[in-house]
Design an enzyme around this catalytic site. Structure first.
Site, PDB file in Angstrom:
ATOM      1  CG  ASP A   1      -1.674   1.219   1.460  1.00  0.00           C
ATOM      2  OD1 ASP A   1      -2.370   1.639   0.514  1.00  0.00           O
ATOM      3  OD2 ASP A   1      -1.604   1.802   2.564  1.00  0.00           O
ATOM      4  CG  LEU A   2       1.333   3.646  -2.991  1.00  0.00           C
ATOM      5  CD1 LEU A   2       0.958   4.441  -4.232  1.00  0.00           C
ATOM      6  CD2 LEU A   2       2.832   3.423  -2.937  1.00  0.00           C
ATOM      7  CG  ASP A   3      -1.462   7.869   0.266  1.00  0.00           C
ATOM      8  OD1 ASP A   3      -0.694   8.827   0.260  1.00  0.00           O
ATOM      9  OD2 ASP A   3      -2.087   7.469  -0.740  1.00  0.00           O
TER      10      ASP A   3
ATOM     11  CB  THR B   1      -2.243   2.403  -4.015  1.00  0.00           C
ATOM     12  OG1 THR B   1      -2.748   3.639  -3.515  1.00  0.00           O
ATOM     13  CG2 THR B   1      -2.155   2.494  -5.540  1.00  0.00           C
ATOM     14  N   GLY B   2      -5.215   2.420  -3.244  1.00  0.00           N
ATOM     15  CA  GLY B   2      -6.514   2.946  -3.642  1.00  0.00           C
ATOM     16  C   GLY B   2      -6.402   4.080  -4.632  1.00  0.00           C
TER      17      GLY B   2
END
Length: 266
Positions: free
Chosen positions: A8-10, A42-43
């Site tokens: 995931d990123l954030d 990621t979203g």
């Protein structure tokens, strides 16, 4: 042991100011040199992530919109699943009357928003939104719909989570990516199922994957991967949903990169 690293990123791979830090970039490049495959999971919208991939400088698969889109290293779509038009119409009709709610739509190459919100521009270097008309919402090519509010009040969005689940039933997958961002995808979409598609495309299985995340939209991926790591700063709902998964440090300390150095670099 693991051939594929998905993150995931954030709140996970990126620093709190939403950047890839130099140490993390160096570690991911070393993993690439050792023939490990990195996957953005990621979203975020694929246009946004493509710019980040270019900065990283290594070929990487992109799982975006929480699994509604998967792009290979050549930027070709290998998986796509849109929200159904009837679901979109029902959701917009229900939510458009709340003036405090920000309604976002990721459609094809675009990010659409029901009203102006200048604060959002801080999250994206080049990719930004266009305003759409809630009385005539797009219903084709929609990867996901998501909701935020001005005061970042999680409890208010939980009320909307319950309403949307009651409205959509088994037609949608509804999950929080952060405590203040509620997301709606097609029922057949999750990061976990998208990671399975990436693994198969590369000749591996989910057992060959290690994954990192901090949101409820990461839960399937962290549960399905050979090993799933939960960030220390994850919401308690995530930790309760994954009680047997190992918890590591925070994105501020580049915990993902440090874990990869200790456990995945030769």
């Amino acid at each position: 042991m693991y051939k594929i690293i998905a993150s995931d990123l954030d709140g996970t791979l990126l620093t709190p100011d939403h950047k890839i830090a130099p140490f993390t970039k160096d570690v991911l490049n070393q993993l690439h040199q050792q023939e490990k495959d990195f996957v953005f999971a990621t979203g975020r919208h694929h246009v946004d992530v493509a710019g980040m991939r270019e900065q990283l400088g290594i070929p990487a698969y992109m799982i975006t919109s929480n699994g509604a889109r998967v792009h290979n290293c050549q930027n070709e779509v290998i998986f796509k699943q849109d929200v159904q038009p009837d679901v979109i119409r029902d959701i917009i009709a229900l939510t458009k009357h709340d003036p405090a709610l920000r309604i976002h739509i990721y459609r094809n190459e675009d990010w659409l928003l029901n009203q102006e919100d200048e604060a959002l521009r801080d999250f994206h270097d080049t990719f930004t939104y266009q305003v759409f008309d809630v009385e005539n919402p797009p219903v084709e090519g929609v990867a996901k719909i998501f909701f935020t509010n001005d005061d970042r009040d999680h409890d208010k969005l939980v009320v909307w989570e319950d309403k949307l689940n009651a409205l959509c039933g088994d037609r949608a997958n509804i999950a929080f990516s952060t405590p203040w961002c509620l997301e709606v995808m097609d029922a057949n979409v999750s990061k976990g199922h998208a990671l399975d598609a990436v693994a198969k495309a590369k000749g591996y299985t989910l057992a060959d994957c290690i994954a990192f995340g901090d949101g409820m939209n990461d839960a399937e991926m962290l549960r399905m991967a050979g090993k799933g790591l939960v960030m220390e700063t994850a919401h308690e709902k995530v930790k309760k949903a994954l009680p047997d998964n190992e918890v590591i440090g925070s994105c501020a300390d580049e915990a993902v990169a440090h874990y990869l150095v200790e456990h995945c670099l030769k």
